[in-house]
Design a protein around this motif. Structure first.
Motif, PDB file in Angstrom:
ATOM      1  N   HIS A  92      32.424  20.473  -0.555  1.00 54.47           N
ATOM      2  CA  HIS A  92      32.457  19.733  -1.816  1.00 54.47           C
ATOM      3  C   HIS A  92      32.718  18.248  -1.551  1.00 54.47           C
ATOM      4  O   HIS A  92      33.628  17.913  -0.792  1.00 54.47           O
ATOM      5  N   ASP A  93      31.919  17.410  -2.179  1.00 58.52           N
ATOM      6  CA  ASP A  93      32.070  15.965  -2.030  1.00 58.52           C
ATOM      7  C   ASP A  93      33.309  15.518  -2.791  1.00 58.52           C
ATOM      8  O   ASP A  93      33.339  15.532  -4.020  1.00 58.52           O
ATOM      9  N   ARG A  94      34.322  15.131  -2.070  1.00 54.67           N
ATOM     10  CA  ARG A  94      35.614  14.774  -2.660  1.00 54.67           C
ATOM     11  C   ARG A  94      35.503  13.617  -3.637  1.00 54.67           C
ATOM     12  O   ARG A  94      36.330  13.461  -4.517  1.00 54.67           O
ATOM     13  N   ARG A  95      34.471  12.774  -3.515  1.00 57.44           N
ATOM     14  CA  ARG A  95      34.313  11.642  -4.432  1.00 57.44           C
ATOM     15  C   ARG A  95      33.975  12.101  -5.844  1.00 57.44           C
ATOM     16  O   ARG A  95      34.206  11.383  -6.804  1.00 57.44           O
ATOM     17  N   SER A  96      33.456  13.316  -5.974  1.00 53.31           N
ATOM     18  CA  SER A  96      33.058  13.836  -7.283  1.00 53.31           C
ATOM     19  C   SER A  96      34.224  14.459  -8.048  1.00 53.31           C
ATOM     20  O   SER A  96      34.136  14.636  -9.252  1.00 53.31           O
ATOM     21  N   GLY A  97      35.267  14.823  -7.381  1.00 52.13           N
ATOM     22  CA  GLY A  97      36.378  15.501  -8.044  1.00 52.13           C
ATOM     23  C   GLY A  97      36.013  16.925  -8.411  1.00 52.13           C
ATOM     24  O   GLY A  97      34.861  17.362  -8.262  1.00 52.13           O
ATOM     25  N   ALA A  98      36.979  17.649  -8.898  1.00 51.66           N
ATOM     26  CA  ALA A  98      36.775  19.069  -9.224  1.00 51.66           C
ATOM     27  C   ALA A  98      35.940  19.271 -10.485  1.00 51.66           C
ATOM     28  O   ALA A  98      35.388  20.343 -10.691  1.00 51.66           O
ATOM     29  N   SER A  99      35.819  18.239 -11.310  1.00 48.91           N
ATOM     30  CA  SER A  99      35.068  18.394 -12.558  1.00 48.91           C
ATOM     31  C   SER A  99      33.591  18.708 -12.315  1.00 48.91           C
ATOM     32  O   SER A  99      32.924  19.268 -13.184  1.00 48.91           O
ATOM     33  N   SER A 100      33.088  18.399 -11.127  1.00 41.55           N
ATOM     34  CA  SER A 100      31.676  18.660 -10.831  1.00 41.55           C
ATOM     35  C   SER A 100      31.413  20.082 -10.323  1.00 41.55           C
ATOM     36  O   SER A 100      30.267  20.459 -10.112  1.00 41.55           O
ATOM     37  N   ILE A 101      32.461  20.873 -10.143  1.00 40.99           N
ATOM     38  CA  ILE A 101      32.301  22.257  -9.674  1.00 40.99           C
ATOM     39  C   ILE A 101      32.088  23.164 -10.883  1.00 40.99           C
ATOM     40  O   ILE A 101      32.897  23.180 -11.805  1.00 40.99           O
ATOM     41  N   ASP A 102      30.993  23.927 -10.854  1.00 44.48           N
ATOM     42  CA  ASP A 102      30.697  24.849 -11.952  1.00 44.48           C
ATOM     43  C   ASP A 102      31.463  26.157 -11.716  1.00 44.48           C
ATOM     44  O   ASP A 102      30.968  27.076 -11.073  1.00 44.48           O
ATOM     45  N   LEU A 103      32.674  26.212 -12.243  1.00 41.28           N
ATOM     46  CA  LEU A 103      33.531  27.386 -12.057  1.00 41.28           C
ATOM     47  C   LEU A 103      33.057  28.589 -12.873  1.00 41.28           C
ATOM     48  O   LEU A 103      33.543  29.703 -12.672  1.00 41.28           O
ATOM     49  N   ASP A 104      32.116  28.372 -13.774  1.00 38.98           N
ATOM     50  CA  ASP A 104      31.584  29.457 -14.590  1.00 38.98           C
ATOM     51  C   ASP A 104      30.228  29.948 -14.083  1.00 38.98           C
ATOM     52  O   ASP A 104      29.587  30.781 -14.734  1.00 38.98           O
ATOM     53  N   GLU A 105      29.802  29.442 -12.937  1.00 41.96           N
ATOM     54  CA  GLU A 105      28.544  29.900 -12.349  1.00 41.96           C
ATOM     55  C   GLU A 105      28.633  31.412 -12.129  1.00 41.96           C
ATOM     56  O   GLU A 105      29.700  31.924 -11.762  1.00 41.96           O
ATOM     57  N   PRO A 106      27.552  32.155 -12.357  1.00 43.54           N
ATOM     58  CA  PRO A 106      27.607  33.621 -12.217  1.00 43.54           C
ATOM     59  C   PRO A 106      28.132  34.071 -10.854  1.00 43.54           C
ATOM     60  O   PRO A 106      27.853  33.450  -9.835  1.00 43.54           O
ATOM     61  N   GLU A 107      28.899  35.160 -10.884  1.00 45.77           N
ATOM     62  CA  GLU A 107      29.522  35.674  -9.662  1.00 45.77           C
ATOM     63  C   GLU A 107      28.514  36.115  -8.610  1.00 45.77           C
ATOM     64  O   GLU A 107      28.836  36.143  -7.426  1.00 45.77           O
ATOM     65  N   ASP A 108      27.284  36.450  -9.029  1.00 43.52           N
ATOM     66  CA  ASP A 108      26.286  36.834  -8.032  1.00 43.52           C
ATOM     67  C   ASP A 108      25.783  35.608  -7.253  1.00 43.52           C
ATOM     68  O   ASP A 108      25.133  35.751  -6.230  1.00 43.52           O
ATOM     69  N   LYS A 109      26.124  34.410  -7.707  1.00 38.90           N
ATOM     70  CA  LYS A 109      25.769  33.185  -6.989  1.00 38.90           C
ATOM     71  C   LYS A 109      26.979  32.510  -6.364  1.00 38.90           C
ATOM     72  O   LYS A 109      26.927  32.041  -5.238  1.00 38.90           O
ATOM     73  N   PHE A 110      28.083  32.436  -7.101  1.00 40.47           N
ATOM     74  CA  PHE A 110      29.288  31.720  -6.663  1.00 40.47           C
ATOM     75  C   PHE A 110      30.329  32.751  -6.265  1.00 40.47           C
ATOM     76  O   PHE A 110      30.928  33.406  -7.096  1.00 40.47           O
ATOM     77  N   PHE A 111      30.573  32.890  -4.954  1.00 35.56           N
ATOM     78  CA  PHE A 111      31.460  33.925  -4.438  1.00 35.56           C
ATOM     79  C   PHE A 111      32.930  33.543  -4.505  1.00 35.56           C
ATOM     80  O   PHE A 111      33.781  34.363  -4.800  1.00 35.56           O
ATOM     81  N   GLY A 112      33.251  32.286  -4.188  1.00 34.82           N
ATOM     82  CA  GLY A 112      34.644  31.858  -4.198  1.00 34.82           C
ATOM     83  C   GLY A 112      34.805  30.471  -3.622  1.00 34.82           C
ATOM     84  O   GLY A 112      33.832  29.761  -3.389  1.00 34.82           O
ATOM     85  N   ILE A 113      36.046  30.102  -3.375  1.00 34.19           N
ATOM     86  CA  ILE A 113      36.383  28.778  -2.844  1.00 34.19           C
ATOM     87  C   ILE A 113      37.376  28.969  -1.703  1.00 34.19           C
ATOM     88  O   ILE A 113      38.302  29.774  -1.802  1.00 34.19           O
ATOM     89  N   VAL A 114      37.166  28.213  -0.635  1.00 35.13           N
ATOM     90  CA  VAL A 114      38.131  28.185   0.468  1.00 35.13           C
ATOM     91  C   VAL A 114      38.622  26.749   0.585  1.00 35.13           C
ATOM     92  O   VAL A 114      37.840  25.801   0.552  1.00 35.13           O
ATOM     93  N   LEU A 115      39.918  26.610   0.701  1.00 42.24           N
ATOM     94  CA  LEU A 115      40.547  25.299   0.827  1.00 42.24           C
ATOM     95  C   LEU A 115      41.160  25.159   2.210  1.00 42.24           C
ATOM     96  O   LEU A 115      41.635  26.137   2.787  1.00 42.24           O
ATOM     97  N   ASN A 116      41.144  23.943   2.729  1.00 41.37           N
ATOM     98  CA  ASN A 116      41.854  23.626   3.962  1.00 41.37           C
ATOM     99  C   ASN A 116      42.785  22.475   3.611  1.00 41.37           C
ATOM    100  O   ASN A 116      42.340  21.366   3.336  1.00 41.37           O
ATOM    101  N   VAL A 117      44.076  22.780   3.560  1.00 37.68           N
ATOM    102  CA  VAL A 117      45.056  21.812   3.064  1.00 37.68           C
ATOM    103  C   VAL A 117      46.043  21.421   4.155  1.00 37.68           C
ATOM    104  O   VAL A 117      46.424  22.246   4.988  1.00 37.68           O
ATOM    105  N   PRO A 118      46.469  20.151   4.149  1.00 38.68           N
ATOM    106  CA  PRO A 118      47.506  19.744   5.098  1.00 38.68           C
ATOM    107  C   PRO A 118      48.854  20.325   4.681  1.00 38.68           C
ATOM    108  O   PRO A 118      49.160  20.397   3.486  1.00 38.68           O
ATOM    109  N   VAL A 119      49.620  20.777   5.659  1.00 41.29           N
ATOM    110  CA  VAL A 119      50.956  21.316   5.388  1.00 41.29           C
ATOM    111  C   VAL A 119      51.940  20.741   6.392  1.00 41.29           C
ATOM    112  O   VAL A 119      51.580  20.395   7.508  1.00 41.29           O
TER     113      VAL A 119
END
Length: 182
Positions: A92-119
């Motif tokens: 995901h292009d971080r410049r776009s922010g999360a608002s550009s992610i279609d979280l309602d895209e059908p599940e047969d197309k959008f499987f999930g999200i993986v994050l890599n976060v600093p800890v």
């Protein structure tokens, strides 16, 4: 209807195997991947690497794509593991922010999200990255972070977007996992 709600699979953190836990949580299956699977993927990536680095005595433990004792797998292992299961990873292009992610895209197309976060652990002495899976199950998005005691159900898409924007603002990466179109 709540009594009929599906039980959410959630692996807890052990050592630095957060990528393993994230994949199993993402697939909602404790046997989706094993350490042996991910180690084999890492070894294959190492063998196929045209830019092999010089080996040192520590190379036995600190492999190019993972630490053989504690896990700590890299992005290459994640992408290869997901591709083996017919998934595509889109950074995901971080410049776009999360608002550009279609979280309602059908599940047969959008499987999930993986994050890599600093800890930071141990009072800030240890800096690292941590893998986290987010998955929609029966129209509800869950944070399946292996550091959480239980899965966290997001209240709505606005809460997910706020969470994702906070991940982006702290230097984390958002990877969208799609089902490959064949």
């Amino acid at each position: 209807m709540d009594s009929e709600r599906k039980l959410i699979y959630h692996e807890r953190q052990k050592l630095q195997f957060c990528l393993l836990h994230s994949l199993n949580n993402l697939f909602q299956d404790k046997d989706a991947f094993s350490r042996a699977n991910l180690n084999a993927i890492a070894e294959k990536l190492d063998l196929e690497d045209p830019n092999k680095t010089t080996r040192t005595p520590l190379s036995v433990i600190f492999k190019p794509h993972h630490n053989i004792l504690t896990g700590n797998y890299d992005i290459n292992v994640l992408i290869a593991a997901l591709e083996e299961r017919g998934k595509t990873v889109i950074w995901h292009d971080r410049r776009s922010g999360a608002s550009s992610i279609d979280l309602d895209e059908p599940e047969d197309k959008f499987f999930g999200i993986v994050l890599n976060v600093p800890v930071r652990r141990y009072g800030g002495l240890w800096r690292s990255k941590h893998w986290i899976a987010l998955r929609r199950v029966e129209r509800v998005w869950y944070n399946l972070d292996s550091d959480l005691y239980t899965p966290y159900p997001f209240k709505n898409t606005e809460e997910i977007r706020e969470f994702l924007d906070s991940v982006i603002s702290t230097g984390g990466e958002v990877l969208l996992v799609k089902n490959s179109e064949e």
